[in-house]
Design an enzyme around this catalytic site. Sequence first.
Site, PDB file in Angstrom:
ATOM      1  N   SER A  48       0.729  -1.298   0.098  1.00 61.83           N
ATOM      2  CA  SER A  48      -0.369  -0.098  -0.374  1.00 61.83           C
ATOM      3  C   SER A  48       0.980   1.502  -0.113  1.00 61.83           C
ATOM      4  O   SER A  48       1.598   1.303  -0.670  1.00 61.83           O
ATOM      5  CB  SER A  48      -0.925  -0.072   1.168  1.00 61.83           C
ATOM      6  OG  SER A  48      -1.669   1.218   1.305  1.00 61.83           O
ATOM      7  N   ASP A  70      -9.927  -3.554  -5.660  1.00 58.62           N
ATOM      8  CA  ASP A  70      -9.250  -2.934  -4.916  1.00 58.62           C
ATOM      9  C   ASP A  70      -9.752  -1.191  -4.736  1.00 58.62           C
ATOM     10  O   ASP A  70      -9.845  -0.457  -6.082  1.00 58.62           O
ATOM     11  CB  ASP A  70      -7.381  -2.653  -4.727  1.00 58.62           C
ATOM     12  CG  ASP A  70      -7.014  -1.873  -3.900  1.00 58.62           C
ATOM     13  OD1 ASP A  70      -7.486  -1.638  -2.697  1.00 58.62           O
ATOM     14  OD2 ASP A  70      -5.792  -2.203  -3.550  1.00 58.62           O
ATOM     15  N   HIS A 100      -8.580  -5.059  -2.046  1.00 61.27           N
ATOM     16  CA  HIS A 100      -7.052  -4.627  -0.860  1.00 61.27           C
ATOM     17  C   HIS A 100      -6.190  -5.345   0.315  1.00 61.27           C
ATOM     18  O   HIS A 100      -5.201  -5.281  -0.271  1.00 61.27           O
ATOM     19  CB  HIS A 100      -7.401  -3.319  -0.180  1.00 61.27           C
ATOM     20  CG  HIS A 100      -5.988  -2.305   0.060  1.00 61.27           C
ATOM     21  ND1 HIS A 100      -5.673  -1.541  -0.783  1.00 61.27           N
ATOM     22  CD2 HIS A 100      -5.692  -2.142   1.161  1.00 61.27           C
ATOM     23  CE1 HIS A 100      -3.412  -1.066   0.031  1.00 61.27           C
ATOM     24  NE2 HIS A 100      -4.254  -1.148   0.585  1.00 61.27           N
TER      25      HIS A 100
END
Length: 713
Positions: A565, A651, A685
């Site tokens: 991320s 995501d 995600h």
Amino acid sequence: MTPETAGQGLVDRVPAGAVGSLIGMQTPPTANRHDTVREHHGDAVVDPYAWLENAENSETIDYLKAENAYTESMTEHLKPLRESIFDEIKRRTQETDLSVPVRKGDWWTYNRTMEGKQYPIHCRVKANGDTPPELSENGSPLPGEEIVLDQNVLAEGHDFFSLGVYDFSVDGNVLAYGVDFAGNERFTLRFRDLRTGDDLSDSVLGVFYGGAWSADGEYFFYSTVDDAWRPHQVWRHRLGSSEDDVLVFEETDERFWCGVELSRSEKYLFCESHSKITSEVRFLAADDPTGEFVLFGHGRRTGIELSIDHQGDRFIVLHNEDAPNFVLGYTPVTDTTAFTELVPHRDDTRLESVAAFDGYLAVSLRRNGLTGIRIVDNAGAGHDLAFDEVLYSVSPMFGPEYHATSLRLSYQSMVSPDSVYDYDIAGRELLLRKQKAVLGGYDPAAYQQHRLWATASDGTQVPISIVARADVAADGSAPCLLYGYGSYETSIDPYFSIPRLSLLDRGVVYAIAHVRGGGEMGRHWYEDGKLLNKKNTFTDFVSCADHMVESGWSAPDKLVARGGSAGGLLMGAVANLAPSRFAGICAQVPFVDSLNTILDPTKPLTVIEWDEWGDPLHDADVYAYMKSYAPYENVADVAYPPILSVTSLNDTRVGFHEPAKWTARLRHDAQGGPFLLKTEMEAGHGGRSGRYDAWHEEAFNLAWTLDLYGLRE
């Protein structure tokens, strides 16, 4: 790109002696260049792979599938290793198990896992006294068990499943729960009558995480998101009613998100709005759910953050006004502008959160790069809990029972498995309720953990947490995996991991670089790694990598970097900044197209993110600064190490297109590699949702890493 052209194009240019096995290498897919020009502050930005942002385009999907096929072919030789690692994780995990029960009114609630089942089963038993029921060693069901919710049943027929809201009504008769079958974190809200076990007809689409019941269980409050995936509205739903739900609050400032929760005392509802730097809270008596929320304190003031809880005739308040590391105090319920201090500000101690119970407060804090807990009595006197290990993570678990006389807490280190304790407030004693089982004869003494300090380019001392097998020497011979994050004041504290043992037992050193931008060393640590200080995050990581080599814990040809991320942004940045320092880079859901994303206010979360990264759309200095480090913008014609990017199609936080575009540009503009892209086509995600699926995914990443070290068994 079309299906016919998938698989055609440039072959990766791999320098002689590159780390990693290239046996069976095939031609990678090529993303056709379709230059898109965007003008910003007099600068013409050329984006040749912007077309990959369109998930509705069949050519994009075909390209992602071609990339998956290429990655599979390039890692075909690792299948036996992947299977071995998966089996190791599985053998070490007690698959049939119970969590420690938590008191909620007249019930003890807990989760149960079963061998062969992907998801937890949520259960409860009637309470008989204040002592939690005894747990069996084999994880068998407790006597009188009532199954509240079986995630495995809900997930049947779906490739992905995630549970959002999970909240009991105050009387314990109804459960509100949210389900997501795509991975886009937009949940369908349902209600289950626990007296019959049947779901009610009520159903609400597009709900976000979190929610709160009214005191009488007649109303449930929830939040929804806008097109930019920003939680912006709070609604009131009347159970069993055909009436439309009522909008009770809307956050119109695009920098803010909002949510709602019930105080632990179950006396007040809190409607909160937050940006990255500012907070605002409204409150409403939980027994007056159709009333109007009242603004707390002085309302919204830029740069002032606060959180509140309720205790007796006062609100407990944690805020940062003239106190960067926060100060704790209270206001009377009748006058929320009158603040009395309980725990003062300290330059060396960051107060992170507080939970109010009937007889005490539990404060979560951090000092010198480690977490801690302080117990504060209602008069303000306090004491800190003490722990012996050189590295550890401890946090209150903040159980829902307001009248609890003990505090449930979680403890772990890099060698000590996750443990659940009850801390007796009056007797100041810790009682171990359960330590996570690690099967196969795990011995913590067979491993070592250390805290190192690297010197950053500006002289700042940056902490590093490391763990290795006890017989691994710091003589420069060991391979090392260095993990980093460094954003949002999020700390990557020392933690225990069963999958990590598959690295350690093969002689790999595992290290966490606690770089600036995180919160490990207090608020200043965060401020020094955001906005126009963001590059400190990247140079800190490189300094940590250098220190691992200089201190003998690794060597440049055996050091692999990993992050996800915002930590994926870190991976992309250090790949450009110091490619020769690393033998490989694993970037999970990486935020590598950061400039283009933060320039586009129509994309999810962009405007909210301006307080973290700056606003390059309206500020030329921010634009120039971000352009100077954005990974996608700065790929160079130099030798890069092998890079694995892992992403998910659904995501909503970091779009799949970011690593897809980055990989395409690396292939076209850079040397080295190979550059691999792996896209989960049914996930969000957090990757794949079931625990066995998640183990397979982690086994893939670890096998790829071990291959770079030449460890293929």
